[in-house]
Write an enzyme that holds these catalytic residues in place. Sequence first.
Site, PDB file in Angstrom:
ATOM      1  N   HIS A  21       0.851  -1.200   0.000  1.00 44.50           N
ATOM      2  CA  HIS A  21       0.000   0.000   0.000  1.00 44.50           C
ATOM      3  C   HIS A  21       0.879   1.240   0.000  1.00 44.50           C
ATOM      4  O   HIS A  21       2.116   1.142   0.017  1.00 44.50           O
ATOM      5  CB  HIS A  21      -0.992  -0.049   1.164  1.00 44.50           C
ATOM      6  N   HIS A  24       3.858   1.574   2.515  1.00 43.38           N
ATOM      7  CA  HIS A  24       5.116   0.912   2.136  1.00 43.38           C
ATOM      8  C   HIS A  24       5.817   1.741   1.062  1.00 43.38           C
ATOM      9  O   HIS A  24       7.024   1.940   1.084  1.00 43.38           O
ATOM     10  CB  HIS A  24       4.854  -0.486   1.557  1.00 43.38           C
ATOM     11  N   CYS A 130       1.782 -10.874  19.369  1.00 45.38           N
ATOM     12  CA  CYS A 130       0.950 -10.367  18.261  1.00 45.38           C
ATOM     13  C   CYS A 130       1.544 -10.885  16.957  1.00 45.38           C
ATOM     14  O   CYS A 130       2.683 -10.554  16.623  1.00 45.38           O
ATOM     15  CB  CYS A 130       0.894  -8.845  18.238  1.00 45.38           C
ATOM     16  N   CYS A 133       2.368  -8.042  14.370  1.00 42.81           N
ATOM     17  CA  CYS A 133       3.658  -7.368  14.587  1.00 42.81           C
ATOM     18  C   CYS A 133       4.813  -8.364  14.607  1.00 42.81           C
ATOM     19  O   CYS A 133       5.964  -7.951  14.582  1.00 42.81           O
ATOM     20  CB  CYS A 133       3.683  -6.634  15.918  1.00 42.81           C
ATOM     21  N   CYS A 155      -3.864  -6.227  20.491  1.00 42.73           N
ATOM     22  CA  CYS A 155      -2.675  -5.431  20.191  1.00 42.73           C
ATOM     23  C   CYS A 155      -3.092  -3.984  19.937  1.00 42.73           C
ATOM     24  O   CYS A 155      -4.041  -3.727  19.201  1.00 42.73           O
ATOM     25  CB  CYS A 155      -1.995  -6.001  18.944  1.00 42.73           C
ATOM     26  N   HIS A 158      -2.689  -3.390  16.010  1.00 39.57           N
ATOM     27  CA  HIS A 158      -3.535  -4.127  15.066  1.00 39.57           C
ATOM     28  C   HIS A 158      -4.996  -4.289  15.512  1.00 39.57           C
ATOM     29  O   HIS A 158      -5.815  -4.744  14.714  1.00 39.57           O
ATOM     30  CB  HIS A 158      -2.945  -5.517  14.791  1.00 39.57           C
ATOM     31  N   LYS A 305      -3.650   5.254  11.229  1.00 38.87           N
ATOM     32  CA  LYS A 305      -2.524   4.703  10.478  1.00 38.87           C
ATOM     33  C   LYS A 305      -3.105   3.834   9.368  1.00 38.87           C
ATOM     34  O   LYS A 305      -3.904   2.945   9.636  1.00 38.87           O
ATOM     35  CB  LYS A 305      -1.639   3.848  11.374  1.00 38.87           C
ATOM     36  N   LYS A 308      -3.712  -2.315   5.568  1.00 39.08           N
ATOM     37  CA  LYS A 308      -4.638  -3.203   4.883  1.00 39.08           C
ATOM     38  C   LYS A 308      -5.569  -3.868   5.888  1.00 39.08           C
ATOM     39  O   LYS A 308      -6.751  -4.037   5.639  1.00 39.08           O
ATOM     40  CB  LYS A 308      -3.841  -4.250   4.095  1.00 39.08           C
TER      41      LYS A 308
HETATM   42  N1  MSP Z   1       9.089  -6.896   8.035  1.00 39.97           N
HETATM   43  C1  MSP Z   1       9.125  -5.839   8.970  1.00 39.97           C
HETATM   44  C2  MSP Z   1      10.386  -5.008   8.812  1.00 39.97           C
HETATM   45  C3  MSP Z   1      11.664  -5.754   8.938  1.00 39.97           C
HETATM   46  S1  MSP Z   1      13.054  -4.737   8.651  1.00 39.97           S
HETATM   47  C4  MSP Z   1      14.351  -5.623   9.155  1.00 39.97           C
HETATM   48  C5  MSP Z   1       7.898  -4.938   8.796  1.00 39.97           C
HETATM   49  N2  MSP Z   1       7.319  -4.985   7.597  1.00 39.97           N
HETATM   50  S2  MSP Z   1       6.017  -4.162   7.184  1.00 39.97           S
HETATM   51  O1  MSP Z   1       5.785  -4.532   5.816  1.00 39.97           O
HETATM   52  O2  MSP Z   1       4.955  -4.392   8.105  1.00 39.97           O
HETATM   53  O3  MSP Z   1       6.320  -2.645   7.303  1.00 39.97           O
HETATM   54  C6  MSP Z   1       7.491  -2.092   6.827  1.00 39.97           C
HETATM   55  C7  MSP Z   1       7.455  -0.610   6.760  1.00 39.97           C
HETATM   56  O4  MSP Z   1       6.388  -0.146   5.924  1.00 39.97           O
HETATM   57  C8  MSP Z   1       7.228   0.194   8.031  1.00 39.97           C
HETATM   58  O5  MSP Z   1       8.294   0.329   8.862  1.00 39.97           O
HETATM   59  C9  MSP Z   1       7.016   1.537   7.415  1.00 39.97           C
HETATM   60  O6  MSP Z   1       8.259   2.021   6.979  1.00 39.97           O
HETATM   61  C10 MSP Z   1       6.148   1.197   6.219  1.00 39.97           C
HETATM   62  N3  MSP Z   1       4.741   1.402   6.516  1.00 39.97           N
HETATM   63  C11 MSP Z   1       3.754   0.468   6.697  1.00 39.97           C
HETATM   64  N4  MSP Z   1       2.575   1.125   6.923  1.00 39.97           N
HETATM   65  C12 MSP Z   1       2.784   2.468   6.894  1.00 39.97           C
HETATM   66  C13 MSP Z   1       1.979   3.621   7.020  1.00 39.97           C
HETATM   67  N5  MSP Z   1       0.680   3.569   7.209  1.00 39.97           N
HETATM   68  N6  MSP Z   1       2.600   4.815   6.931  1.00 39.97           N
HETATM   69  C14 MSP Z   1       3.940   4.941   6.697  1.00 39.97           C
HETATM   70  N7  MSP Z   1       4.705   3.886   6.574  1.00 39.97           N
HETATM   71  C15 MSP Z   1       4.166   2.640   6.681  1.00 39.97           C
HETATM   72  O7  MSP Z   1       7.544  -4.219   9.706  1.00 39.97           O
END
Ligand code: MSP
Length: 522
Positions: A21, A24, A130, A133, A155, A158, A305, A308
């Site tokens: 999304h 990311h 969780c 997370c 959590c 979540h 925040k 998905k």
């Molecule tokens: N897999 C772990 C990270 C391991 S790094 C050694 C993880 N993955 S994640 O896919 O859930 O999220 C990764 C990153 O996506 C978050 O740290 C952040 O940088 C970004 N984001 C996810 N949702 C977000 C928002 N709603 N807003 C901004 N960034 C977001 O955590």
Amino acid sequence: MSTASSFYITTPIYYPSDVPHIGHGYTTVAVDALARWHRQAGDDTWMLTGTDEHGQKMMRAAAANGATPQEWVDKLVTESWFPVLETLDVANDDFIRTTQPRHEERVKEFVQAIYDRGYIYAGEFEALYCVGCEEFKTEAEVLPGTGEFEGLKVCAIHSKPLELLQEKNYFFKLSEFQDRLLELYRSVPDFVRPDSARNEVISFVKNGLKDLSISRSTFDWGITVPWDESHVIYVWVDALLNYATAVGFGTDEEQFARRWPAYHVVGKDILRFHAVIWPAMLMAAGVEVPRGVFAHGWLLVGGEKMSKSKLTGIAPTEITDVFGSDAYRFYFLSAIAFGQDGSFSWEDLSARYQAELANGFGNLASRTTAMISRYFDGVVPEQGEPTEADIHIQRVVARAAGDADAAMERFRPDEAIDAIWTIVDALNGYITENEPWALAKDDAQRARLGTVLYTAAEGLRALAVLLSPFMPQATAKLWDALGIDGALDAQPIRDAGMWGQLPAGTTVGALAPLFPRVEQPA
Ligand code: MSP
């Protein structure tokens, strides 16, 4: 030892079980813009991104879809995660997947090494976990459930129920690193940025650190603990190591020395893993800690925040299909102060696209190139004796370039774009005030007309270079139209503010609108 000009920057590695999304995408384009800036400056740059493929979340997603975890993750990464990089025009140098042998083998060696050094022991464990997370939670991070989860503990991130886990685990002696971590934050004051993130990390560590459970024995989708095959390594320990294994840790010492240490850009949700656990793991192994960790804020949709699992997720293509990848990159990097939360709305995106890109930068580029075609047959005129107004533009360009570079050094793409935009605004004002269309009616003003259009075109030259890390496509088109010898990516960005690089006599070509009018999404 790393050389002074090495710039190695990473995104977090994403959980492929989630659908990509715009949150990311936000992290990824920020890292890409920072990497492109340094690459364009001639620094020895390396940008890494990738996917975090082990853990319980992935195992359950695969089971729910009747596939093995490897089959399922291969499908998700190929169908959903690789394409995001194209959608967002990301120029990453590498993509690591934690199921690759280059990663798995080195993770085992690393964990074995810290075990041999006495930093790991076996113990009993009971705590709330969780799966969203992939993290054990303390009481402070737990909320009472509401609605369908009434009576359960959920959590705080979540809003889903936690699971009570009781296992024999291996523990990492994180508690032994409190003093060394505090000393790190003290001696390298910008190790954690911004200040709000640094303060949070310091107070967390000052409160005392608990040892960390680093293995799991109730499922097997992970990397086996080398001395005990009944356990897999905790997914976060496995994941954090990607930053080292991807640049040759344990296999290619030359590459590792050239790249390491890294800058990590992460969402604030995963700051502690990067600023506390990761440096402690490296200290335990006797490896240099990262150069720094920058935590950005969350994208909020409707005040929450975006995610998905809460059904507020927006796919990056929903935006790029309408506005293009440059607009996506520009919007998120300019509209949100990097380090703070920011609200996304379609109205704000459309308004900025129209005002800043179409009417601001795009219009400046079209009218300048069109006037050079019309009044000078497409040949860049000579610059005559400059007036105060011309010198003002030269100063704005020089200052903007310097300020933008300083902002990028501080990991503030938003402030860099603000600085660069002073050129767009100054040039649009300059054209309005100098009225080249009026000068063109008077033969006696021919030299003055040439100077005005030279000034505008030379300003565009600087803009093309300075904006290329943010908007690679529009700036490439502009560069082509300006007809300057030499590739855009060969222009040293730190010299972009030096006046007079556009040679008079260069032939300027036609330029289609850089930011065409869009059909508003419903
Ligand atoms: N897999 C772990 C990270 C391991 S790094 C050694 C993880 N993955 S994640 O896919 O859930 O999220 C990764 C990153 O996506 C978050 O740290 C952040 O940088 C970004 N984001 C996810 N949702 C977000 C928002 N709603 N807003 C901004 N960034 C977001 O955590």
